[in-house]
Design an enzyme around this catalytic site. Structure first.
Site, PDB file in Angstrom:
ATOM      1  N   GLU A  56       0.811  -1.208   0.076  1.00 59.78           N
ATOM      2  CA  GLU A  56       0.082   0.082  -0.101  1.00 59.78           C
ATOM      3  C   GLU A  56       0.905   1.318  -0.026  1.00 59.78           C
ATOM      4  O   GLU A  56       0.775   2.334   0.757  1.00 59.78           O
ATOM      5  CB  GLU A  56      -0.971  -0.069   1.131  1.00 59.78           C
ATOM      6  CG  GLU A  56      -1.918  -1.124   1.073  1.00 59.78           C
ATOM      7  CD  GLU A  56      -3.208  -1.197   2.138  1.00 59.78           C
ATOM      8  OE1 GLU A  56      -3.069  -0.257   2.757  1.00 59.78           O
ATOM      9  OE2 GLU A  56      -4.136  -1.800   2.000  1.00 59.78           O
ATOM     10  N   GLU A  93      -5.587  -9.266   0.379  1.00 59.77           N
ATOM     11  CA  GLU A  93      -5.919  -9.377   1.625  1.00 59.77           C
ATOM     12  C   GLU A  93      -7.363  -9.110   1.507  1.00 59.77           C
ATOM     13  O   GLU A  93      -8.072  -8.414   0.898  1.00 59.77           O
ATOM     14  CB  GLU A  93      -5.475  -8.184   2.545  1.00 59.77           C
ATOM     15  CG  GLU A  93      -3.956  -7.994   2.808  1.00 59.77           C
ATOM     16  CD  GLU A  93      -3.379  -6.747   3.731  1.00 59.77           C
ATOM     17  OE1 GLU A  93      -4.482  -5.850   4.139  1.00 59.77           O
ATOM     18  OE2 GLU A  93      -2.292  -6.447   3.595  1.00 59.77           O
TER      19      GLU A  93
END
Length: 465
Positions: free
Chosen positions: A83, A230
């Site tokens: 991220e 995820e």
């Protein structure tokens, strides 16, 4: 944190064939050697700047963390950072360089076809995500996203996307129904319809995935697959997180597994399964932030399931309905009188054959209530085919993946027996019986869990089981 050997033993016992590591821990990779488990390793964000600025540093990282372990350890992907665009924006300008340098090192070792390079993104990089057909990436990141997508396309890699319907639901202020986030069935009038494509969406997960596909097509990339790196749901939260519950976590992850394994695909790409990592393997009791941040795990630090995932109406997965590798034992520290009462019930109304517990028999020693109760609980649990609620006994029993057999005392769950037990069905004791067999509840361990090695479980369509 369980040591790497214990972690791998749990993965093997639960037949987990894909795992994502949040770094490239040497001990973990050594423990995974010769298991066949497919491993995604990661370049941590704090190493990204050095790798993105130096081809030599990237080559050294690959040599130390990949070449030193393959082929014994089956490394199949490298996640470069995590991220980055949202958590480390100052490194965004060198992200693609870091990926290219890592890939070049793989090419030099002839591993580029076996090991793919990508980087996980939060779904928040997609703006205006509903309707999906109108979605686009944050335009301020075009100088990064366009070359990044070109790299993925040219190397045959995939877009890594973290998808959390829980957060989408929480931030929607009631606009997104809970059932829509949890994959629960919706009546046709409650399904979301994309007015531009007329595609019907029955869950948040599919809508976000298709938003990702449409966002890529907006910048002229149409053949890059998405892998969800995820996804999950917390099993516990504070007063501001009322929907972080055991039941919702179980519902979401069970339905997610079913959705992936059925090769349902998404409305835009039906029949093409979206390979997905479940976040995460263990609870993290020392993780900072709200209570929910500590409670995304499927297991506590002792390998005890937080809840039993439901893949079918009566079966379980990840605790384990295909082999006898889960056991029901007396909970540590349980009240002795309650254990005795539960033991009496199991050996009486529960119709368990407790003859191996008699003096002179294989399971008599150690002659303690806890040891005898563990054997009786496990016998009852397996006679009831490990069904929900059959390992509780008024809270004094718990499921474990560690075989409690000792010496010549072989527990029923290990597949070998000291004796036989009656095959007739006995109902789970009611709430007013001596021992209650109400629906099992599993609680996270108080053991500290602090490590940069966090595991996800990958559901890879038909190869999962």
């Amino acid at each position: 944190m369980p040591n790497p050997t214990q972690v791998v033993a749990l993965l093997k016992a639960q037949q987990i064939h894909h795992v994502r590591l949040y770094d490239a821990d040497r001990a973990m990779l050594l423990a995974l050697a010769n298991t066949g488990i497919r491993v995604t390793v990661s370049v941590p964000n704090d190493q990204l700047l050095g790798i993105g600025q130096s081809n030599a540093t990237a080559a050294n990282w690959v040599s130390r963390n990949v070449l030193a372990h393959v082929p014994a350890t089956n490394i199949t992907a490298i996640a470069v950072g995590s991220e980055v665009l949202s958590t480390l924006p100052n490194a965004a300008t060198i992200l693609v360089s870091a990926m290219k340098y890592i890939h070049s090192a793989l090419v030099a070792s002839n591993l580029d076809s076996q090991i793919k390079v990508s980087t996980p993104h939060p779904s928040s990089i997609i703006l205006d995500s509903f309707p999906p057909s109108q979605a686009f990436f944050n335009r301020s990141w075009d100088p990064v996203m366009v070359p990044l997508l070109k790299f993925l396309q040219s190397t045959g890699s995939f877009l890594m996307l973290n998808v959390y319907p829980y957060y989408d639901y929480m931030k929607s202020n009631g606009v997104i129904p809970l059932d829509y986030a949890l994959f629960r069935p919706l009546s046709p009038n409650k399904e979301a319809v994309d007015p531009n494509t007329l595609l019907r969406y029955t869950n948040v997960f599919d809508a976000v995935i298709d938003a990702g596909y449409f966002a890529m097509s907006y910048v002229n990339f149409t053949n890059i697959p998405i892998v969800v790196t995820e996804s999950g749901w917390p099993s516990k939260g504070d007063s501001s997180e009322p929907d972080a519950t055991l039941d919702n976590a179980n519902t979401y992850n069970s339905n997610l597994i079913r959705h992936v394994l059925n090769n349902t695909g998404t409305p835009k790409h039906p029949g093409i399964a979206i390979s997905t990592y479940i976040y995460e393997l263990y609870n993290e009791d020392l993780r900072p932030g709200p209570i929910s941040e500590k409670n995304w795990g499927l297991f506590d630090a002792n390998g005890v399931p937080i809840y039993i995932l439901r893949l079918t109406g009566s079966g379980t997965v990840l605790a384990n309905d295909t082999t006898n590798q889960t056991f029901c034992v007396a909970r540590e520290g349980a009240d002795r009188k309650m254990l005795q009462a539960a033991l009496d019930w199991a050996c009486g109304p529960g119709k368990v054959d407790c003859s191996p517990l008699l003096q002179g028999q294989p399971c008599y020693e150690p002659d303690t209530v806890s040891a005898h109760a563990s054997y009786a609980f496990d016998a009852y649990y397996h006679r009831m085919v490990m069904a929900d609620g059959t390992c509780n006994f008024n809270g004094v029993a718990a499921v474990t993946t560690t075989d409690p057999s000792r010496g010549s005392c072989i527990f029923p769950g290990s597949g070998r027996r000291n004796g036989t037990f009656t095959n007739s069905t006995s109902p789970v004791p009611s709430s007013n019986s001596t021992a209650s067999g109400c629906r099992s509840r599993y609680f996270g361990s108080s053991d500290a869990f602090t490590s940069s090695v966090v595991l996800g479980i990958l559901l890879w369509s038909a190869t999962f089981l």
